[in-house]
Design a protein around this motif. Structure first.
Motif, PDB file in Angstrom:
ATOM      1  N   SER A  98       5.617   4.057  -3.380  1.00 45.66           N
ATOM      2  CA  SER A  98       5.355   3.522  -1.999  1.00 45.66           C
ATOM      3  C   SER A  98       4.920   1.959  -2.284  1.00 45.66           C
ATOM      4  O   SER A  98       4.202   1.698  -3.470  1.00 45.66           O
ATOM      5  CB  SER A  98       3.783   4.091  -1.546  1.00 45.66           C
ATOM      6  OG  SER A  98       3.039   3.160  -0.957  1.00 45.66           O
ATOM      7  N   LEU A  99       5.356   1.031  -1.278  1.00 45.59           N
ATOM      8  CA  LEU A  99       5.069  -0.289  -1.596  1.00 45.59           C
ATOM      9  C   LEU A  99       3.456  -0.697  -1.579  1.00 45.59           C
ATOM     10  O   LEU A  99       3.195  -1.575  -2.279  1.00 45.59           O
ATOM     11  CB  LEU A  99       5.781  -1.061  -0.423  1.00 45.59           C
ATOM     12  CG  LEU A  99       7.363  -0.878  -0.282  1.00 45.59           C
ATOM     13  CD1 LEU A  99       7.668  -1.888   0.895  1.00 45.59           C
ATOM     14  CD2 LEU A  99       8.091  -0.850  -1.324  1.00 45.59           C
ATOM     15  N   ILE A 100       2.820   0.170  -0.870  1.00 53.78           N
ATOM     16  CA  ILE A 100       1.274  -0.136  -0.648  1.00 53.78           C
ATOM     17  C   ILE A 100       0.828   0.373  -1.832  1.00 53.78           C
ATOM     18  O   ILE A 100      -0.049  -0.480  -2.433  1.00 53.78           O
ATOM     19  CB  ILE A 100       0.846   0.646   0.372  1.00 53.78           C
ATOM     20  CG1 ILE A 100       1.503   0.242   2.025  1.00 53.78           C
ATOM     21  CG2 ILE A 100      -0.759   0.345   0.555  1.00 53.78           C
ATOM     22  CD1 ILE A 100       1.697  -1.265   2.274  1.00 53.78           C
ATOM     23  N   ASP A 101       1.185   1.484  -2.623  1.00 53.20           N
ATOM     24  CA  ASP A 101       0.571   1.640  -3.774  1.00 53.20           C
ATOM     25  C   ASP A 101       0.883   0.872  -4.853  1.00 53.20           C
ATOM     26  O   ASP A 101      -0.179   0.365  -5.800  1.00 53.20           O
ATOM     27  CB  ASP A 101       1.236   3.177  -4.306  1.00 53.20           C
ATOM     28  CG  ASP A 101       0.642   4.342  -3.370  1.00 53.20           C
ATOM     29  OD1 ASP A 101      -0.263   3.901  -2.580  1.00 53.20           O
ATOM     30  OD2 ASP A 101       0.998   5.500  -3.524  1.00 53.20           O
ATOM     31  N   ALA A 102       2.156   0.204  -4.893  1.00 45.96           N
ATOM     32  CA  ALA A 102       2.521  -0.660  -5.978  1.00 45.96           C
ATOM     33  C   ALA A 102       1.623  -2.049  -5.754  1.00 45.96           C
ATOM     34  O   ALA A 102       1.134  -2.652  -6.695  1.00 45.96           O
ATOM     35  CB  ALA A 102       3.990  -1.214  -5.797  1.00 45.96           C
ATOM     36  N   LEU A 103       1.484  -2.413  -4.530  1.00 44.24           N
ATOM     37  CA  LEU A 103       0.706  -3.539  -4.050  1.00 44.24           C
ATOM     38  C   LEU A 103      -0.696  -3.252  -4.758  1.00 44.24           C
ATOM     39  O   LEU A 103      -1.240  -4.485  -5.475  1.00 44.24           O
ATOM     40  CB  LEU A 103       0.890  -3.782  -2.847  1.00 44.24           C
ATOM     41  CG  LEU A 103       0.468  -4.844  -2.190  1.00 44.24           C
ATOM     42  CD1 LEU A 103       0.944  -6.289  -2.809  1.00 44.24           C
ATOM     43  CD2 LEU A 103       0.372  -5.074  -0.590  1.00 44.24           C
ATOM     44  N   GLN A 104      -1.150  -2.202  -4.672  1.00 44.48           N
ATOM     45  CA  GLN A 104      -2.658  -1.998  -5.093  1.00 44.48           C
ATOM     46  C   GLN A 104      -2.538  -2.193  -6.598  1.00 44.48           C
ATOM     47  O   GLN A 104      -3.598  -2.677  -7.031  1.00 44.48           O
ATOM     48  CB  GLN A 104      -2.978  -0.670  -4.729  1.00 44.48           C
ATOM     49  CG  GLN A 104      -4.466  -0.272  -4.705  1.00 44.48           C
ATOM     50  CD  GLN A 104      -4.825   1.033  -3.959  1.00 44.48           C
ATOM     51  OE1 GLN A 104      -4.106   1.662  -3.700  1.00 44.48           O
ATOM     52  NE2 GLN A 104      -6.023   1.398  -4.244  1.00 44.48           N
ATOM     53  N   ALA A 105      -1.707  -1.664  -7.383  1.00 44.51           N
ATOM     54  CA  ALA A 105      -1.421  -1.891  -8.618  1.00 44.51           C
ATOM     55  C   ALA A 105      -1.512  -3.335  -9.448  1.00 44.51           C
ATOM     56  O   ALA A 105      -1.762  -3.762 -10.165  1.00 44.51           O
ATOM     57  CB  ALA A 105      -0.321  -0.905  -9.413  1.00 44.51           C
ATOM     58  N   TRP A 106      -0.756  -3.901  -8.395  1.00 44.43           N
ATOM     59  CA  TRP A 106      -0.473  -5.539  -8.725  1.00 44.43           C
ATOM     60  C   TRP A 106      -1.938  -6.260  -8.262  1.00 44.43           C
ATOM     61  O   TRP A 106      -2.081  -7.128  -9.072  1.00 44.43           O
ATOM     62  CB  TRP A 106       0.680  -6.057  -8.068  1.00 44.43           C
ATOM     63  CG  TRP A 106       1.701  -6.558  -8.835  1.00 44.43           C
ATOM     64  CD1 TRP A 106       2.137  -7.509  -9.457  1.00 44.43           C
ATOM     65  CD2 TRP A 106       2.623  -5.352  -9.626  1.00 44.43           C
ATOM     66  NE1 TRP A 106       3.004  -7.600 -10.412  1.00 44.43           N
ATOM     67  CE2 TRP A 106       3.379  -5.980 -10.344  1.00 44.43           C
ATOM     68  CE3 TRP A 106       2.851  -4.308  -9.473  1.00 44.43           C
ATOM     69  CZ2 TRP A 106       4.548  -5.349 -11.097  1.00 44.43           C
ATOM     70  CZ3 TRP A 106       3.866  -3.497 -10.069  1.00 44.43           C
ATOM     71  CH2 TRP A 106       4.814  -4.226 -10.999  1.00 44.43           C
ATOM     72  N   HIS A 107      -2.641  -6.029  -7.232  1.00 47.21           N
ATOM     73  CA  HIS A 107      -3.858  -6.513  -7.190  1.00 47.21           C
ATOM     74  C   HIS A 107      -4.724  -6.212  -8.249  1.00 47.21           C
ATOM     75  O   HIS A 107      -5.644  -7.129  -8.631  1.00 47.21           O
ATOM     76  CB  HIS A 107      -4.396  -6.029  -5.716  1.00 47.21           C
ATOM     77  CG  HIS A 107      -3.906  -6.924  -4.692  1.00 47.21           C
ATOM     78  ND1 HIS A 107      -4.357  -8.054  -4.097  1.00 47.21           N
ATOM     79  CD2 HIS A 107      -3.366  -6.462  -3.503  1.00 47.21           C
ATOM     80  CE1 HIS A 107      -3.922  -8.403  -3.202  1.00 47.21           C
ATOM     81  NE2 HIS A 107      -3.067  -7.610  -2.543  1.00 47.21           N
TER      82      HIS A 107
END
Ligand code: URP
Ligand code: ZN
Ligand code: ZN
Ligand code: ZN
Length: 482
Positions: A98-107
């Motif tokens: 998920s793009l949203i999960d990946a975004l969380q990891a980058w944050h």
């Protein structure tokens, strides 16, 4: 607590003038003569400019079986020492993630940053979930989506996926970015070279000739035009790619090009060095080119066909580069540059007369702030703008050396080069973050910068595309068919 920068010359993308700059909290409070503040920074003899924005970094990037060695802590320390106050990194979802999960990891990773930051979202796979999540990514303050046309079998996307994603970008007011190299041809050439026993770092350059970049750039431009969306081409390294961008811009297409400081100043002879480590440390994609290409890139910056100078900072240690001993395709691709971008561009650009000081500010900060739709909060010296500032001393000089750099790696691709015109003080959102060679900002003080969708150029382009879209002609006397 206010800070006043006194006695300097303010240089912006369009003006040069003597003024003090008053900083109050996070932002610029005033620009003008005889300002008073609690703390004074003396900038006499120096230039006061918007802090650098590097729109292309890979900090702690998972890539080619390892992670790039500068993370958001050391990478943004290097940035501050080099006068850069904001980085835009690439969020890379794993296949089916998920793009949203990946975004969380980058944050999570970026929590260590010492400068402000943002992300581009990479489209690393395609499906309904990605299509559905793209507007959610935009809601979360990200208005750019990156597409790798190379790295077959890993990050690469195909033309149909790219067209679908570009079209989705057009709908949601976002802008696609491309790494433009023909990944199929590169994969073929890599295997051919290896089969012929050509396994050293120089073969990396032979496997990615300028033609594969020019072809892919042109293809991405055509696909973006059909999708009705502006396009940003990262790491434009050669005339073939620049030519495609120039041609498209002259036809009215909204295409931006980003040369790197490395391609502006280093050439392919680096790969012919007899020392394997020396050559492998310089392996990046696209590779350094025949020197003749540098004139084209500099001319593009001067004439406006190329707008932004970035670094693609993606730092691997010598030890990591040695994964590719005996097989150049396994050398992790990437080089550093965050700490050296401004000093190198000033030395090779402004001091040689290839660029004006104002063009320097435009290429390192203001143009990308506009393209990313965060201007004038970033990229400007105006009351109300974030107090991201760099004081550049045009007389200060040094020899670039890994021994003194903030970056975590054990070498520097600009090692031994003399630079004149150095960032001496860097302010990040109103705080002195770098001064007298020392990093003064703590890890974790950087903030995520939200970038709203629908920048003026995207709106203008969609208006024009709507106006010129195919329309059915209404006819009265239609003859009977036969
Ligand atoms: O070689 C490079 N440029 N490494 C980082 C990933 C990319 O392609 O930008
Ligand atoms: Zn605050
Ligand atoms: Zn790339
Ligand atoms: Zn990159």
């Amino acid at each position: 607590m206010t800070i006043v920068i006194k006695g300097g010359t303010v240089v912006t993308a369009d003006l040069t003038f003597r003024a003090d700059v008053l900083v109050d909290g996070d932002t610029i409070a005033a620009v003008g003569p005889d300002l008073v503040g609690d703390e004074v920074i003396d900038a006499s003899g120096a230039y006061v400019m918007p802090g650098g924005i590097d729109p292309h970094t890979h900090l702690e990037m998972p890539f080619m079986g390892t992670f790039s060695s500068d993370d958001f802590d050391t990478g943004t320390a290097a940035a501050l020492a080099g006068g850069t106050t904001m980085v835009v990194d690439f969020c890379l979802p794993a296949p089916n993630e998920s793009l949203i999960d990946a975004l969380q990891a980058w944050h999570q990773k970026a929590g260590k940053a010492r400068t402000d930051y943002s992300f581009h979202m990479a489209i690393t796979w395609w499906g309904e979930k990605v299509f559905d999540e793209m507007p959610l990514v935009v809601e979360r303050g990200i208005n750019t989506f990156k597409h790798f046309m190379a790295y077959k079998g890993a990050l690469m996307v195909n033309d149909d996926e790219m067209f679908a994603s570009f079209s989705r970008c057009a709908e949601i007011g976002a802008m696609p970015l491309v790494h433009a190299e023909n990944g199929d041809v590169v994969a073929f050439l890599q295997q051919k070279l290896l089969a012929e026993g050509n396994n050293g770092p120089e073969a990396h350059a032979y496997s990615r000739p300028p033609e594969v970049e020019g072809e892919a750039t042109n293809r991405a431009i055509m696909i973006a035009d059909q999708a009705g969306v502006p396009l940003y081409v990262v790491h434009v390294s050669c005339e073939q790619s620049h030519e495609a961008i120039r041609r498209a811009r002259q036809k009215g297409m909204r295409v931006y090009g980003e040369p790197l400081i490395q391609h502006l100043t280093l050439d392919e002879r680096e790969y012919f060095n007899a020392d394997w480590d020396y050559a492998a440390r310089r392996v990046m994609s696209p590779p350094f080119r025949d020197k003749a290409n540098q004139d084209s890139l500099w001319a593009g910056l001067a004439s406006g066909s190329l707008q932004v100078v970035a670094t693609d900072h993606c730092a691997f240690t010598t030890q990591q580069k040695r994964f590719g001993v005996g097989d150049f395709t396994k050398i992790p691709n990437g080089t550093g540059g965050l700490e050296d971008r401004l000093a190198m561009l000033w030395t090779r650009g402004v001091r040689t007369g290839r660029l004006t000081m104002n063009e320097f500010v435009a290429a390192t900060s203001t143009n990308i702030a506009k393209i990313l739709n965060i201007y004038p909060r970033k990229g400007a010296i105006l009351p109300g703008a974030d107090a991201d500032l760099v004081i550049l001393d045009p007389a200060a000089t040094k020899t670039i050396s890994a021994a003194t750099q903030k970056s975590a790696i054990d070498y520097n691709v600009f090692e031994g080069m003399e630079v004149t015109g150095l960032p001496v003080v860097t302010l990040s959102r109103g705080r002195i973050a770098y001064q007298n060679g020392e990093i003064r900002s703590e890890t974790g003080t950087g903030r995520f910068v939200e970038r709203p969708a629908g920048p003026p150029v995207a709106k203008a382009l969609s208006t024009w595309k709507e106006l010129t879209a195919p329309r059915r002609i209404e006819r009265s006397g239609i003859p009977a068919g036969v």
